[in-house]
Scaffold this motif. Structure first.
Motif, PDB file in Angstrom:
ATOM      1  N   TYR A   8      10.871   3.662   2.411  1.00 53.75           N
ATOM      2  CA  TYR A   8      10.374   4.270   3.674  1.00 53.75           C
ATOM      3  C   TYR A   8       9.212   5.137   3.527  1.00 53.75           C
ATOM      4  O   TYR A   8       8.994   6.167   3.805  1.00 53.75           O
ATOM      5  CB  TYR A   8      11.621   5.140   4.166  1.00 53.75           C
ATOM      6  N   HIS A   9       8.016   4.375   3.340  1.00 53.58           N
ATOM      7  CA  HIS A   9       6.889   5.099   3.123  1.00 53.58           C
ATOM      8  C   HIS A   9       6.125   5.447   4.554  1.00 53.58           C
ATOM      9  O   HIS A   9       5.121   6.332   4.439  1.00 53.58           O
ATOM     10  CB  HIS A   9       5.760   4.060   2.471  1.00 53.58           C
ATOM     11  N   PHE A  10       6.664   4.954   5.620  1.00 51.59           N
ATOM     12  CA  PHE A  10       6.025   5.022   6.948  1.00 51.59           C
ATOM     13  C   PHE A  10       6.682   6.425   7.600  1.00 51.59           C
ATOM     14  O   PHE A  10       5.752   6.948   8.616  1.00 51.59           O
ATOM     15  CB  PHE A  10       6.348   4.047   7.809  1.00 51.59           C
ATOM     16  N   SER A  11       7.586   6.994   7.203  1.00 52.99           N
ATOM     17  CA  SER A  11       8.142   8.163   7.942  1.00 52.99           C
ATOM     18  C   SER A  11       7.218   9.362   7.676  1.00 52.99           C
ATOM     19  O   SER A  11       6.680   9.856   6.738  1.00 52.99           O
ATOM     20  CB  SER A  11       9.512   8.309   7.222  1.00 52.99           C
ATOM     21  N   ASP A  12       7.254  10.192   8.727  1.00 52.75           N
ATOM     22  CA  ASP A  12       6.757  11.467   8.796  1.00 52.75           C
ATOM     23  C   ASP A  12       7.387  12.480   8.148  1.00 52.75           C
ATOM     24  O   ASP A  12       7.880  13.531   8.771  1.00 52.75           O
ATOM     25  CB  ASP A  12       6.134  11.994  10.248  1.00 52.75           C
ATOM     26  N   GLU A  88      -0.562  10.399   8.229  1.00 52.62           N
ATOM     27  CA  GLU A  88      -1.393   9.180   8.235  1.00 52.62           C
ATOM     28  C   GLU A  88      -2.386   9.112   7.139  1.00 52.62           C
ATOM     29  O   GLU A  88      -2.612   8.153   6.292  1.00 52.62           O
ATOM     30  CB  GLU A  88      -1.800   8.801   9.700  1.00 52.62           C
ATOM     31  N   ALA A  89      -3.062  10.223   7.096  1.00 55.52           N
ATOM     32  CA  ALA A  89      -4.168  10.293   6.194  1.00 55.52           C
ATOM     33  C   ALA A  89      -3.517  10.399   4.655  1.00 55.52           C
ATOM     34  O   ALA A  89      -4.267   9.748   3.688  1.00 55.52           O
ATOM     35  CB  ALA A  89      -4.965  11.569   6.198  1.00 55.52           C
ATOM     36  N   PHE A  90      -2.358  11.032   4.408  1.00 55.02           N
ATOM     37  CA  PHE A  90      -1.859  10.998   3.120  1.00 55.02           C
ATOM     38  C   PHE A  90      -1.275   9.209   2.818  1.00 55.02           C
ATOM     39  O   PHE A  90      -1.746   9.054   1.743  1.00 55.02           O
ATOM     40  CB  PHE A  90      -0.835  11.608   2.982  1.00 55.02           C
ATOM     41  N   ARG A  91      -0.684   8.615   3.727  1.00 56.66           N
ATOM     42  CA  ARG A  91      -0.575   7.560   3.482  1.00 56.66           C
ATOM     43  C   ARG A  91      -1.599   6.478   3.204  1.00 56.66           C
ATOM     44  O   ARG A  91      -1.648   5.576   2.356  1.00 56.66           O
ATOM     45  CB  ARG A  91       0.149   6.728   4.764  1.00 56.66           C
ATOM     46  N   SER A  92      -2.904   6.717   3.857  1.00 54.15           N
ATOM     47  CA  SER A  92      -3.978   6.042   3.560  1.00 54.15           C
ATOM     48  C   SER A  92      -4.647   6.563   2.372  1.00 54.15           C
ATOM     49  O   SER A  92      -4.950   5.321   1.664  1.00 54.15           O
ATOM     50  CB  SER A  92      -4.983   5.973   4.782  1.00 54.15           C
ATOM     51  N   ASP A  93      -4.709   7.669   2.012  1.00 50.11           N
ATOM     52  CA  ASP A  93      -5.825   8.116   1.160  1.00 50.11           C
ATOM     53  C   ASP A  93      -5.107   8.295  -0.091  1.00 50.11           C
ATOM     54  O   ASP A  93      -5.605   7.874  -1.260  1.00 50.11           O
ATOM     55  CB  ASP A  93      -6.403   9.553   1.438  1.00 50.11           C
ATOM     56  N   VAL A  94      -3.833   8.493  -0.216  1.00 46.80           N
ATOM     57  CA  VAL A  94      -2.924   9.003  -1.376  1.00 46.80           C
ATOM     58  C   VAL A  94      -2.026   7.774  -1.781  1.00 46.80           C
ATOM     59  O   VAL A  94      -2.062   7.304  -2.851  1.00 46.80           O
ATOM     60  CB  VAL A  94      -2.189  10.301  -1.122  1.00 46.80           C
ATOM     61  N   LEU A  95      -1.366   7.183  -0.704  1.00 50.62           N
ATOM     62  CA  LEU A  95      -0.593   6.192  -1.261  1.00 50.62           C
ATOM     63  C   LEU A  95      -1.153   4.837  -0.907  1.00 50.62           C
ATOM     64  O   LEU A  95      -0.687   3.888  -1.529  1.00 50.62           O
ATOM     65  CB  LEU A  95       0.703   6.212  -0.242  1.00 50.62           C
ATOM     66  N   GLY A  96      -2.273   4.859  -0.349  1.00 51.43           N
ATOM     67  CA  GLY A  96      -3.178   3.593  -0.276  1.00 51.43           C
ATOM     68  C   GLY A  96      -2.534   2.398   0.648  1.00 51.43           C
ATOM     69  O   GLY A  96      -2.685   1.193   0.173  1.00 51.43           O
ATOM     70  N   VAL A  97      -1.895   2.831   1.706  1.00 51.87           N
ATOM     71  CA  VAL A  97      -1.200   1.904   2.332  1.00 51.87           C
ATOM     72  C   VAL A  97      -2.090   1.261   3.375  1.00 51.87           C
ATOM     73  O   VAL A  97      -3.144   2.086   3.765  1.00 51.87           O
ATOM     74  CB  VAL A  97      -0.194   2.722   3.518  1.00 51.87           C
ATOM     75  N   THR A  98      -2.315  -0.029   3.433  1.00 45.38           N
ATOM     76  CA  THR A  98      -3.324  -0.654   4.052  1.00 45.38           C
ATOM     77  C   THR A  98      -2.676  -1.896   4.885  1.00 45.38           C
ATOM     78  O   THR A  98      -1.512  -2.289   4.543  1.00 45.38           O
ATOM     79  CB  THR A  98      -4.419  -1.315   3.124  1.00 45.38           C
ATOM     80  N   GLY A  99      -3.393  -2.557   5.782  1.00 46.21           N
ATOM     81  CA  GLY A  99      -2.851  -3.782   6.466  1.00 46.21           C
ATOM     82  C   GLY A  99      -2.039  -3.553   7.584  1.00 46.21           C
ATOM     83  O   GLY A  99      -1.551  -2.346   7.955  1.00 46.21           O
ATOM     84  N   PRO A 100      -1.854  -4.559   8.517  1.00 43.77           N
ATOM     85  CA  PRO A 100      -1.120  -4.262   9.529  1.00 43.77           C
ATOM     86  C   PRO A 100       0.491  -3.840   9.558  1.00 43.77           C
ATOM     87  O   PRO A 100       0.819  -4.305   8.392  1.00 43.77           O
ATOM     88  CB  PRO A 100      -1.203  -5.735  10.281  1.00 43.77           C
ATOM     89  N   ARG A 101       1.044  -3.246  10.385  1.00 36.38           N
ATOM     90  CA  ARG A 101       2.618  -3.196  10.287  1.00 36.38           C
ATOM     91  C   ARG A 101       3.303  -4.446  10.605  1.00 36.38           C
ATOM     92  O   ARG A 101       3.137  -5.141  11.375  1.00 36.38           O
ATOM     93  CB  ARG A 101       2.819  -1.985  11.278  1.00 36.38           C
TER      94      ARG A 101
END
Length: 389
Positions: A8-12, A88-101
């Motif tokens: 569940y990497h997408f949860s706030d 969202e910034a943490f997911r992108s910058d720290v977790l490296g989440v990319t690509g479409p949902r």
């Protein structure tokens, strides 16, 4: 070696992000190119589609779906957009989440061929939901993935038992994994009742404990103060009074981060930190008061004095996760179920033997690392799917 992670990497949610961070960072430390597969089904937070709303027998399921839909819509309209942007910034910058949902299981097949290993876990990904039941994806039962080595690391059922109607699916999907582990001993019990041999599953710690070090995010400028950091989830019952009494005893500021699902007034000073600031507030607090698994887990990892507050009433069954963690750490005495002032005073004044606790964590961490290292080694062997035990 490339690994795809399902969780569940997408949860706030602060805890959800830190357990995701913990596993990915550990794998990267072993030289694995680990990334999150951006699987984010609509049922998890948005309810998903209604199921034959004309059938009265499904009223409870559809009522849950409708409630989740309106709650999601309310958060989108009235929620704190700045806070969401920080997640969202943490997911992108720290977790490296990319690509479409990717919302559907059938969307995953084209992604699978790039991975040598697949991991599912941690968090409550094996907790059957009212609106969906069990999701095969979170057991890595995915079309096109049979070439990869499939490993579970610390998934949780989120409860001490599940309905018997799920047993056959649990048995089949769990035995389809090459490496099988769970986060709590109660998870082994559930698997055994479903027909999985008890010695087939290993109990491993949450990824936050596996990683054990968050200096990369915290930096070296954290100075402890007299503050009380209160992280409440699901309810403010009991925990509010415990936090207020704790702050009265310490004389420090009482701060509580607001959550996306909060339905109560602020406990002390309401703050809206991003994930990194949340961890920094926890790391500098004189005492952490939390009814959240990850609030307690990260207090233990960072050696911050804490009080674990049990969830009351119908939610009490969820306390098993924290109780299991405290037993592993030898800190069962740090849990409370009421706001008894004398008990709170004892906990505030009694120091924790962190040397003993860290020694216990080192043992379970070593066992978990041995498990993961063995799975990585097996994945590096040719034809590992044919030779998997």
């Amino acid at each position: 070696m490339k690994a795809g992670l399902f969780t569940y990497h997408f949860s706030d949610n602060y805890g959800a992000l830190y357990q995701a961070y913990g596993l990915r960072q550990w794998l990267r430390g072993r030289g694995i190119d680990a990334e999150f597969v951006n699987y984010h089904p609509t049922y998890v937070e948005e309810g998903g589609p209604l199921d034959r709303p004309w059938k009265l027998s499904l009223w409870r399921k559809n009522a849950t779906i409708l409630y989740m839909k309106q709650a999601h819509l309310r958060r989108r309209i009235f929620g704190d957009r700045a806070q969401h942007a920080r997640f969202e910034a943490f997911r992108s910058d720290v977790l490296g989440v990319t690509g479409p949902r990717l919302k559907r299981a059938q969307d995953l097949a084209p992604e699978m061929m790039q991975y040598d290993m697949l991991f599912c876990g941690s968090d409550q990904i094996w907790n059957p939901s009212i609106q969906r039941g069990l999701d095969p994806v979170y057991f890595l039962d995915i079309a096109g993935a049979d070439h990869a080595r499939k490993v579970s690391f610390a998934p949780s059922f989120g409860r001490t038992e599940i309905e018997p109607r799920y047993n056959e699916d649990v048995r089949r999907m769990a035995l389809g994994l090459d490496g099988l582990s769970v986060r709590e001993g109660s998870g082994v019990d559930i698997l055994e009742r479903a027909g999985v041999p008890r010695d087939r599953a290993l109990v491993v710690p949450d990824p936050t404990i596996l990683l054990g070090c968050f200096d990369e995010l915290l930096g070296d400028s954290i100075t402890p103060d007299d503050s009380v950091f209160c992280y409440a989830l699901r309810t403010d019952e009991v925990i509010r009074d415990v936090a207020v009494e704790t702050a009265r005893l310490t004389g420090g500021a009482l701060r509580a981060p607001r959550t996306t699902h909060q339905r109560w007034g602020d406990i002390g000073e309401g703050i809206v930190p991003g994930p990194v600031e949340w961890l920094q507030n926890l790391a500098r607090a004189r005492v952490v008061v939390s009814n959240s698994f990850h609030g307690v887990a990260l207090s233990v990892v960072l050696n911050r004095p804490f009080i674990a507050v049990g969830l009351p009433g119908k939610r009490a069954s969820l306390n098993a996760r924290v109780q299991n963690l405290l037993e592993v750490a030898g800190l069962e005495h740090r849990a409370v179920t009421s706001d008894d002032p004398s008990r709170i005073c004892d906990l505030v004044q009694t120091p924790i033997d962190w040397e003993a606790t860290n020694a216990r964590l080192a043992v379970v961490r070593s066992e978990a690392e041995a498990y993961l290292d063995a799975e990585i080694a097996a994945a590096q062997q040719p034809h590992n799917r044919e030779t998997a035990g």
